[in-house]
Design an enzyme around this catalytic site. Structure first.
Site, PDB file in Angstrom:
ATOM      1  N   ASP A 100      -1.254  -7.357  11.580  1.00 11.32           N
ATOM      2  CA  ASP A 100      -1.467  -6.431  10.477  1.00 11.32           C
ATOM      3  C   ASP A 100      -1.371  -5.001  11.028  1.00 11.32           C
ATOM      4  O   ASP A 100      -1.471  -4.787  12.243  1.00 11.32           O
ATOM      5  CB  ASP A 100      -2.842  -6.713   9.873  1.00 11.32           C
ATOM      6  CG  ASP A 100      -3.219  -5.724   8.790  1.00 11.32           C
ATOM      7  OD1 ASP A 100      -2.356  -5.401   7.952  1.00 11.32           O
ATOM      8  OD2 ASP A 100      -4.375  -5.267   8.778  1.00 11.32           O
TER       9      ASP A 100
ATOM     10  N   ASP B 122      -2.616  -1.602   9.064  1.00 11.95           N
ATOM     11  CA  ASP B 122      -3.725  -0.706   8.732  1.00 11.95           C
ATOM     12  C   ASP B 122      -5.049  -1.251   9.251  1.00 11.95           C
ATOM     13  O   ASP B 122      -5.392  -2.425   9.034  1.00 11.95           O
ATOM     14  CB  ASP B 122      -3.815  -0.503   7.218  1.00 11.95           C
ATOM     15  CG  ASP B 122      -2.645   0.316   6.681  1.00 11.95           C
ATOM     16  OD1 ASP B 122      -2.776   0.892   5.594  1.00 11.95           O
ATOM     17  OD2 ASP B 122      -1.607   0.379   7.353  1.00 11.95           O
TER      18      ASP B 122
ATOM     19  N   GLU C  44      -6.488   3.535   6.993  1.00 12.83           N
ATOM     20  CA  GLU C  44      -5.605   2.986   5.970  1.00 12.83           C
ATOM     21  C   GLU C  44      -4.626   4.063   5.509  1.00 12.83           C
ATOM     22  O   GLU C  44      -5.032   5.153   5.096  1.00 12.83           O
ATOM     23  CB  GLU C  44      -6.427   2.503   4.772  1.00 12.83           C
ATOM     24  CG  GLU C  44      -7.439   1.415   5.103  1.00 12.83           C
ATOM     25  CD  GLU C  44      -6.785   0.051   5.263  1.00 12.83           C
ATOM     26  OE1 GLU C  44      -5.746  -0.193   4.609  1.00 12.83           O
ATOM     27  OE2 GLU C  44      -7.322  -0.773   6.037  1.00 12.83           O
TER      28      GLU C  44
ATOM     29  N   ARG D 141      -3.649   1.425  -7.050  1.00 12.26           N
ATOM     30  CA  ARG D 141      -3.826   2.568  -6.147  1.00 12.26           C
ATOM     31  C   ARG D 141      -2.556   3.396  -6.027  1.00 12.26           C
ATOM     32  O   ARG D 141      -2.598   4.631  -6.008  1.00 12.26           O
ATOM     33  CB  ARG D 141      -4.261   2.065  -4.763  1.00 12.26           C
ATOM     34  CG  ARG D 141      -5.717   1.587  -4.721  1.00 12.26           C
ATOM     35  CD  ARG D 141      -6.042   0.916  -3.394  1.00 12.26           C
ATOM     36  NE  ARG D 141      -5.402  -0.405  -3.285  1.00 12.26           N
ATOM     37  CZ  ARG D 141      -5.319  -1.093  -2.156  1.00 12.26           C
ATOM     38  NH1 ARG D 141      -5.785  -0.584  -1.031  1.00 12.26           N
ATOM     39  NH2 ARG D 141      -4.743  -2.289  -2.150  1.00 12.26           N
TER      40      ARG D 141
ATOM     41  N   SER E 245       2.677  -5.672   6.876  1.00 11.55           N
ATOM     42  CA  SER E 245       1.721  -4.731   6.308  1.00 11.55           C
ATOM     43  C   SER E 245       1.755  -4.723   4.787  1.00 11.55           C
ATOM     44  O   SER E 245       2.817  -4.817   4.174  1.00 11.55           O
ATOM     45  CB  SER E 245       2.041  -3.316   6.826  1.00 11.55           C
ATOM     46  OG  SER E 245       1.193  -2.361   6.230  1.00 11.55           O
ATOM     47  N   GLY E 246       0.553  -4.592   4.219  1.00 12.02           N
ATOM     48  CA  GLY E 246       0.453  -4.318   2.797  1.00 12.02           C
ATOM     49  C   GLY E 246       0.668  -2.845   2.513  1.00 12.02           C
ATOM     50  O   GLY E 246       0.618  -2.411   1.364  1.00 12.02           O
TER      51      GLY E 246
ATOM     52  N   LYS F 271       2.409 -12.180   3.414  1.00 12.98           N
ATOM     53  CA  LYS F 271       2.218 -12.057   4.863  1.00 12.98           C
ATOM     54  C   LYS F 271       2.460 -13.402   5.551  1.00 12.98           C
ATOM     55  O   LYS F 271       3.056 -13.461   6.634  1.00 12.98           O
ATOM     56  CB  LYS F 271       0.814 -11.530   5.170  1.00 12.98           C
ATOM     57  CG  LYS F 271       0.644 -10.051   4.852  1.00 12.98           C
ATOM     58  CD  LYS F 271      -0.644  -9.508   5.428  1.00 12.98           C
ATOM     59  CE  LYS F 271      -0.705  -7.988   5.297  1.00 12.98           C
ATOM     60  NZ  LYS F 271      -1.854  -7.400   5.996  1.00 12.98           N
TER      61      LYS F 271
ATOM     62  N   ASP G  56      -7.444  -8.078   9.765  1.00  8.69           N
ATOM     63  CA  ASP G  56      -8.841  -7.702   9.517  1.00  8.69           C
ATOM     64  C   ASP G  56      -9.303  -7.905   8.076  1.00  8.69           C
ATOM     65  O   ASP G  56     -10.505  -7.906   7.812  1.00  8.69           O
ATOM     66  CB  ASP G  56      -9.066  -6.241   9.895  1.00  8.69           C
ATOM     67  CG  ASP G  56      -8.437  -5.282   8.877  1.00  8.69           C
ATOM     68  OD1 ASP G  56      -7.234  -5.453   8.555  1.00  8.69           O
ATOM     69  OD2 ASP G  56      -9.144  -4.386   8.397  1.00  8.69           O
TER      70      ASP G  56
ATOM     71  N   ASN H 111      -6.446 -10.096   2.727  1.00  7.31           N
ATOM     72  CA  ASN H 111      -5.021 -10.360   2.501  1.00  7.31           C
ATOM     73  C   ASN H 111      -4.310 -10.884   3.745  1.00  7.31           C
ATOM     74  O   ASN H 111      -3.132 -11.242   3.701  1.00  7.31           O
ATOM     75  CB  ASN H 111      -4.309  -9.105   1.972  1.00  7.31           C
ATOM     76  CG  ASN H 111      -4.298  -7.976   2.986  1.00  7.31           C
ATOM     77  OD1 ASN H 111      -5.265  -7.774   3.713  1.00  7.31           O
ATOM     78  ND2 ASN H 111      -3.217  -7.224   3.022  1.00  7.31           N
TER      79      ASN H 111
END
Length: 403
Positions: A183, A185, A192, A228, A271-272, A316, A339, A342
């Protein structure tokens, strides 16, 4: 008496010096015995050498015993010799690696962990230090334990002692894991990205609240992400460059990626967050594969929308499978690190899932958890020692990263 095989364990202890091992084996070569196992450890110049021999009924084992004692006397060492039949030896349910990370690592923690191993009916066959900084890392080879039961017991002890403990099958399994997927962030980087953008847009508090809930698994990730991103509508695209300048890698990130690349591992990020940021990380660190979401930009402004497939929890896991396929690596030989909620599907799909400074729901689901703020400590879970990290740096004649 029956014809079952007998065993003889010879243990030499004393000051380490060249030639001890060769002298002992040269002496043993004179007898009709077979080497079954060998273990050797040196701690601050003191050698402990154990040799397990097997022999048939009728062998004059007294002569072997006497010869071993003479070797010890000549080398000014202590010797212990014990015999048993194979049928009398405890049957091992398999070997495990138990890796302990502490900063600091106190005697009480080691006592608690060793006590849990003993309570499980298991034996510690070998103890070795893999690193003394940025954390102390001790690895133990353990035999005779049920992996899942021991993992649960040691997880409870680790929480009580405030250390990290990982339990993995022994052998070459760890070094066979050739693809690391991470991941971004709050894992590869600090913080983030979407919150850095929200700060530019003046909606940081609102975005941070939604992000935290999503990472805890309380909100649908895709829905919360679109919510967001919508708040960023109208933000000048030049802010992306400002965010790129503000990004800070996690402590030990460069060391980790550099070492893995030099040891011929494949490294990937998923990554999201957004390709507008991850692409620069790929270029900077020499990352092999990457996947992330893409912000829509029109006339130099963020539209508040995303384009292309969404990289969410399921996305992911799909990315992990895609990277493994492209690298020619079986899923069982992959490591996933994350972490947030997701990351759960990815962690569970990988051969080894590591929760890195993660939310409670992630720590409970992952194979193991690392809670120290140094990303390169994950290398120790792969059996890569601090000496190997420094040796890899020395080969390229680059200065070692200091903490």
């Amino acid at each position: 008496m029956d014809g079952s095989q007998r065993t003889l364990l010879i243990t030499l202890t004393g000051r380490d010096r060249p030639g001890v091992t060769s002298r002992l084996f040269a002496t043993l070569a004179e007898f009709p015995v077979t080497v079954t196992d060998v273990e050797q450890v040196v701690i601050r110049g003191r050698l402990i050498l154990g040799v397990l021999l097997s022999y048939a009924r009728g062998t004059d084992i007294g002569k072997v015993w006497t010869a071993a004692e003479k070797v010890a006397t000549d080398l000014d060492m202590e010797v212990e010799v014990s015999t048993a039949r194979d049928r009398d030896a405890p049957r091992r349910r398999g070997r495990l690696h138990v890796t302990v990370l502490g900063n600091p690592l106190r005697p009480a923690a080691m006592a608690g962990i060793a006590g849990r191993i003993a309570a499980a009916g298991a034996n510690i066959d070998r103890i070795e230090r893999l690193a003394r900084y940025p954390v102390t890392c001790i690895e133990m080879d353990v035999s005779g334990a049920d992996p899942e039961a021991l993992r649960g017991a040691l997880a409870a002890e680790a929480a009580a002692q405030q250390v990290d403990v990982a339990v993995q099958p022994s052998g070459l399994h760890r070094r066979a894991k050739r693809l690391i997927v991470m991941d971004v962030d709050s894992t590869l980087i600090q913080g983030e990205v979407i919150e850095l953008l929200a700060e530019q847009a003046g909606c940081l508090d609102e975005v941070a609240k939604v992000t935290e809930a999503a990472m805890r698994g309380e909100l649908d990730f895709e829905g919360s992400l679109r919510e967001r991103v919508a708040l960023l509508a109208g933000l000048d695209a030049s802010c992306l460059e400002e965010v790129r300048r503000k990004i800070r890698l996690a402590a030990g990130a460069r060391t980790m990626v550099r070492t893995l690349k030099r040891l011929d591992y494949k490294f990937a990020i998923v990554s999201g967050g957004f390709t507008q940021i991850t692409d620069s990380l790929v270029e900077e660190l020499g990352i092999d594969y990457s996947a992330a979401n893409t912000l829509e930009i029109c006339d130099g402004k963020l539209t508040g929308r995303l384009v292309g497939p969404i990289i969410d929890r399921a996305g992911k896991a799909r990315a992990l499978e895609d990277f493994a396929r492209r690298a020619g690596v079986p899923i069982s030989q992959t490591v996933a690190i994350g972490d947030g909620a997701n990351d759960l599907d990815m962690l569970q799909a990988a051969g080894l899932g590591v929760a890195y400074n993660a939310k409670p729901v992630v720590r409970q689901a992952a194979d193991t958890a690392v809670n120290v703020p140094y990303l390169d400590t994950i290398l120790f879970l792969l059996g890569i020692s601090r000496d190997e990290i420094e040796a890899a740096d020395a080969e390229d004649q680059e200065p070692f990263l200091q903490y």
